[in-house]
Design a protein around this motif. Structure first.
Motif, PDB file in Angstrom:
ATOM      1  N   GLY A 100      -6.654 -10.498   8.181  1.00 50.62           N
ATOM      2  CA  GLY A 100      -5.886 -10.009   9.544  1.00 50.62           C
ATOM      3  C   GLY A 100      -5.464  -8.787   9.359  1.00 50.62           C
ATOM      4  N   TYR A 101      -4.767  -8.838   7.295  1.00 53.73           N
ATOM      5  CA  TYR A 101      -4.177  -7.753   7.725  1.00 53.73           C
ATOM      6  C   TYR A 101      -4.240  -5.928   7.844  1.00 53.73           C
ATOM      7  CZ  TYR A 101      -0.213  -6.146   3.304  1.00 53.73           C
ATOM      8  OH  TYR A 101       0.806  -5.404   3.009  1.00 53.73           O
ATOM      9  N   PRO A 102      -5.368  -5.590   7.809  1.00 56.26           N
ATOM     10  CA  PRO A 102      -5.000  -4.499   8.404  1.00 56.26           C
ATOM     11  C   PRO A 102      -5.201  -3.887   8.877  1.00 56.26           C
ATOM     12  CG  PRO A 102      -7.326  -5.224   6.936  1.00 56.26           C
ATOM     13  CD  PRO A 102      -6.092  -6.495   7.447  1.00 56.26           C
ATOM     14  N   ILE A 103      -5.546  -4.994  10.312  1.00 53.25           N
ATOM     15  CA  ILE A 103      -5.570  -4.528  12.277  1.00 53.25           C
ATOM     16  C   ILE A 103      -4.350  -3.245  12.156  1.00 53.25           C
ATOM     17  CG2 ILE A 103      -4.991  -5.102  14.031  1.00 53.25           C
ATOM     18  CD1 ILE A 103      -7.852  -6.218  12.764  1.00 53.25           C
ATOM     19  N   GLY A 104      -2.676  -4.120  11.895  1.00 50.96           N
ATOM     20  CA  GLY A 104      -1.987  -3.089  11.358  1.00 50.96           C
ATOM     21  C   GLY A 104      -1.727  -1.862  11.183  1.00 50.96           C
ATOM     22  N   PHE A 105      -2.555  -1.549  10.243  1.00 50.48           N
ATOM     23  CA  PHE A 105      -2.814  -0.220   9.549  1.00 50.48           C
ATOM     24  C   PHE A 105      -3.778   0.286  10.658  1.00 50.48           C
ATOM     25  CE2 PHE A 105      -1.242  -3.087   6.262  1.00 50.48           C
ATOM     26  CZ  PHE A 105      -0.394  -2.065   5.942  1.00 50.48           C
ATOM     27  N   LEU A 106      -5.003   0.155  11.209  1.00 50.14           N
ATOM     28  CA  LEU A 106      -6.089   0.451  11.434  1.00 50.14           C
ATOM     29  C   LEU A 106      -5.283   1.828  13.392  1.00 50.14           C
ATOM     30  CD1 LEU A 106      -9.067  -2.171  11.353  1.00 50.14           C
ATOM     31  CD2 LEU A 106      -9.196   0.426  10.633  1.00 50.14           C
ATOM     32  N   ILE A 107      -4.049   0.451  13.447  1.00 49.79           N
ATOM     33  CA  ILE A 107      -3.424   0.543  14.556  1.00 49.79           C
ATOM     34  C   ILE A 107      -2.458   1.961  14.646  1.00 49.79           C
ATOM     35  CG2 ILE A 107      -1.889   0.275  16.287  1.00 49.79           C
ATOM     36  CD1 ILE A 107      -2.777  -2.560  16.422  1.00 49.79           C
ATOM     37  N   VAL A 108      -1.777   1.619  13.645  1.00 53.70           N
ATOM     38  CA  VAL A 108      -0.944   3.278  13.106  1.00 53.70           C
ATOM     39  C   VAL A 108      -1.698   4.688  12.529  1.00 53.70           C
ATOM     40  CG1 VAL A 108       0.964   3.893  11.544  1.00 53.70           C
ATOM     41  CG2 VAL A 108       1.094   1.286  12.079  1.00 53.70           C
ATOM     42  N   ILE A 109      -2.800   4.457  11.667  1.00 57.13           N
ATOM     43  CA  ILE A 109      -3.190   5.257  10.605  1.00 57.13           C
ATOM     44  C   ILE A 109      -4.342   6.315  12.247  1.00 57.13           C
ATOM     45  CG2 ILE A 109      -4.815   5.525   9.260  1.00 57.13           C
ATOM     46  CD1 ILE A 109      -3.978   3.623   7.332  1.00 57.13           C
ATOM     47  N   LEU A 110      -4.920   5.017  12.841  1.00 55.74           N
ATOM     48  CA  LEU A 110      -6.081   5.593  13.564  1.00 55.74           C
ATOM     49  C   LEU A 110      -4.858   6.580  15.267  1.00 55.74           C
ATOM     50  CD1 LEU A 110      -9.196   3.209  13.311  1.00 55.74           C
ATOM     51  CD2 LEU A 110      -8.752   5.639  12.487  1.00 55.74           C
ATOM     52  N   GLY A 111      -4.253   6.249  15.217  1.00 54.99           N
ATOM     53  CA  GLY A 111      -3.105   6.023  15.910  1.00 54.99           C
ATOM     54  C   GLY A 111      -2.289   7.198  15.714  1.00 54.99           C
ATOM     55  N   ARG A 112      -2.241   7.648  14.568  1.00 52.72           N
ATOM     56  CA  ARG A 112      -1.554   8.831  14.319  1.00 52.72           C
ATOM     57  C   ARG A 112       0.355   8.699  14.105  1.00 52.72           C
ATOM     58  NH1 ARG A 112      -4.479  11.530  10.488  1.00 52.72           N
ATOM     59  NH2 ARG A 112      -2.815  13.515  11.006  1.00 52.72           N
ATOM     60  N   MET A 113       0.179   7.288  13.763  1.00 55.40           N
ATOM     61  CA  MET A 113       2.071   7.697  14.157  1.00 55.40           C
ATOM     62  C   MET A 113       2.205   7.406  12.284  1.00 55.40           C
ATOM     63  SD  MET A 113       2.013   3.269  16.410  1.00 55.40           S
ATOM     64  CE  MET A 113       0.189   3.664  17.871  1.00 55.40           C
ATOM     65  N   GLN A 114       3.881   7.582  12.829  1.00 53.78           N
ATOM     66  CA  GLN A 114       4.215   7.543  11.513  1.00 53.78           C
ATOM     67  C   GLN A 114       4.549   6.005  10.164  1.00 53.78           C
ATOM     68  OE1 GLN A 114       5.541   9.825   8.840  1.00 53.78           O
ATOM     69  NE2 GLN A 114       4.153  11.198  10.943  1.00 53.78           N
ATOM     70  N   LEU A 115       3.430   6.585   8.840  1.00 52.95           N
ATOM     71  CA  LEU A 115       3.643   5.632   8.477  1.00 52.95           C
ATOM     72  C   LEU A 115       4.353   5.958   7.174  1.00 52.95           C
ATOM     73  CD1 LEU A 115       3.349   2.223   8.120  1.00 52.95           C
ATOM     74  CD2 LEU A 115       1.297   3.054   6.864  1.00 52.95           C
ATOM     75  N   PHE A 116       5.507   4.714   6.003  1.00 55.95           N
ATOM     76  CA  PHE A 116       6.295   5.205   5.014  1.00 55.95           C
ATOM     77  C   PHE A 116       5.468   5.655   4.277  1.00 55.95           C
ATOM     78  CE2 PHE A 116       8.386   4.452   1.212  1.00 55.95           C
ATOM     79  CZ  PHE A 116       9.107   5.029   0.828  1.00 55.95           C
ATOM     80  N   THR A 117       4.182   4.096   4.041  1.00 55.45           N
ATOM     81  CA  THR A 117       3.757   4.546   2.472  1.00 55.45           C
ATOM     82  C   THR A 117       2.190   5.794   2.601  1.00 55.45           C
ATOM     83  OG1 THR A 117       2.452   3.277   3.360  1.00 55.45           O
ATOM     84  CG2 THR A 117       4.097   2.258   1.639  1.00 55.45           C
ATOM     85  N   GLU A 118       2.189   5.955   3.896  1.00 56.85           N
ATOM     86  CA  GLU A 118       0.798   6.975   4.307  1.00 56.85           C
ATOM     87  C   GLU A 118       1.529   8.319   3.870  1.00 56.85           C
ATOM     88  OE1 GLU A 118      -1.962   8.335   7.028  1.00 56.85           O
ATOM     89  OE2 GLU A 118      -0.676   7.423   8.065  1.00 56.85           O
ATOM     90  N   SER A 119       3.123   8.671   4.123  1.00 48.67           N
ATOM     91  CA  SER A 119       3.886   9.734   3.960  1.00 48.67           C
ATOM     92  C   SER A 119       4.085   9.816   2.838  1.00 48.67           C
ATOM     93  CB  SER A 119       4.651  10.172   5.026  1.00 48.67           C
ATOM     94  OG  SER A 119       5.944   9.381   4.692  1.00 48.67           O
ATOM     95  N   THR A 120       4.315   9.017   1.769  1.00 50.20           N
ATOM     96  CA  THR A 120       4.626   9.655   0.442  1.00 50.20           C
ATOM     97  C   THR A 120       3.551  10.626  -0.598  1.00 50.20           C
ATOM     98  OG1 THR A 120       2.760   7.282  -0.895  1.00 50.20           O
ATOM     99  CG2 THR A 120       5.415   6.889  -0.002  1.00 50.20           C
ATOM    100  N   VAL A 121       2.086  10.552  -0.014  1.00 57.39           N
ATOM    101  CA  VAL A 121       1.364  11.234  -0.583  1.00 57.39           C
ATOM    102  C   VAL A 121       1.305  12.371   0.549  1.00 57.39           C
ATOM    103  CG1 VAL A 121      -1.452  10.028   0.398  1.00 57.39           C
ATOM    104  CG2 VAL A 121      -0.663  11.767  -1.759  1.00 57.39           C
ATOM    105  N   THR A 122       1.101  12.709   1.400  1.00 57.22           N
ATOM    106  CA  THR A 122       0.711  13.778   2.448  1.00 57.22           C
ATOM    107  C   THR A 122       2.015  14.908   2.624  1.00 57.22           C
ATOM    108  OG1 THR A 122       1.755  12.477   4.161  1.00 57.22           O
ATOM    109  CG2 THR A 122      -0.239  12.719   3.994  1.00 57.22           C
ATOM    110  N   ALA A 123       3.419  13.953   2.217  1.00 57.08           N
ATOM    111  CA  ALA A 123       4.791  15.010   2.326  1.00 57.08           C
ATOM    112  C   ALA A 123       4.687  14.971   0.423  1.00 57.08           C
ATOM    113  CB  ALA A 123       5.384  14.019   2.738  1.00 57.08           C
TER     114      ALA A 123
END
Length: 269
Positions: free
Chosen positions: A82-105
């Motif tokens: 169940g843990y990846p479900i929220g990440f799938l929604i956020v990342i595929l939905g192109r919402m801002q997530l702090f930990t994903e922006s650590t590398v992109t920014a």
């Protein structure tokens, strides 16, 4: 002429089939990060709030699985589904997530360091992190105070959330480093795997879950739920969130982003 066109067509097909190399990935992720850095603060904020609300789906999914599975040696592996479900929604939905922006920014900053770039990076991180926490706090409050779901789901979510109380601040920091590193890998690999994005996100985030690593945003949902349910106090919330954020930053921006840049630095990024 026909032979040349055929050769050019074959070459184009081969090029289309090739995966992007490290230099091309660096450029793609860096350009995405630059676009994020240039977004208005309001856009970042509301996207971050949406991301915080949506990431709560991870805890809901884990809680639902916990409510309907019996104790056993394989149960942690089932809960982690169940843990990846929220990440799938956020990342595929192109919402801002702090930990994903650590590398992109971070890539635009290390590629062209300046005080202005540093300020823009810190602005992005602070706005997105605060917005993520507002979103997770709102979601946690809804589950704590409103009749959302049934008693079994609520009990399952509390059971899953109580795991964060097993680690002190130092252990939380140490366990947050690999989580930050792995989520940064998600952002790094997606340009090469758009058609397989679901499986890339699910697989990498599943490793975060089964490894018991600490993710600051999902963990904030758990800490806020425990706080609003009277299970922990405010000091325990801070004792988790602060080291989790620092560990995620160290793993994502301090380790992965710098390594990703170092491997192509001499190739003219």
């Amino acid at each position: 002429m026909a032979d040349n066109e055929e050769k050019n067509g074959e070459t184009g097909t081969v090029e289309d089939l090739k995966s992007a190399n490290a230099l091309e990935l660096h450029r793609a992720v860096r350009e995405e990060g630059q676009a994020e850095l240039e977004r208005p603060t309001g856009s970042l904020f509301w996207s971050g709030v949406a991301g915080g609300l949506a990431i709560t789906a991870s805890l809901v999914a884990e809680g639902a699985i916990a409510a309907h599975t019996a104790p056993g040696p394989a149960r942690p592996l089932l809960l982690a589904i169940g843990y990846p479900i929220g990440f799938l929604i956020v990342i595929l939905g192109r919402m801002q997530l702090f930990t994903e922006s650590t590398v992109t920014a971070m890539l635009p900053l290390v590629n062209a360091p300046s005080w202005g770039a540093t300020g823009r990076t810190l602005r992005l991180w602070s706005v997105v992190l605060a917005a993520n926490f507002i979103g997770t706090a709102l979601a946690a409050a809804a589950f704590a105070f409103l009749p959302l779901g049934d008693a079994a789901l609520h009990a399952g979510m509390l059971e899953v959330s109580m795991k964060i109380t097993e680690h002190g601040p130092l252990a939380t920091f140490v366990n947050a480093v690999p989580a930050g590193f792995l989520i940064a890998i998600v952002a790094w690999t997606l340009p090469n795997a758009r058609e397989q994005a679901f499986f890339v996100v699910f697989g990498i985030v599943y490793v975060v879950a089964i490894g018991g690593f600490s993710h600051s945003v999902v963990g904030s949902t758990e800490t806020f739920l425990l706080l609003f349910s009277g299970k922990i106090g405010g000091a325990q919330v801070l004792a988790f969130l602060a080291p989790a954020v620092l560990g995620n930053l160290f793993g994502g921006a301090g380790l992965f982003a710098l390594l990703a840049h170092a491997q192509v630095r001499e190739e003219g990024v």
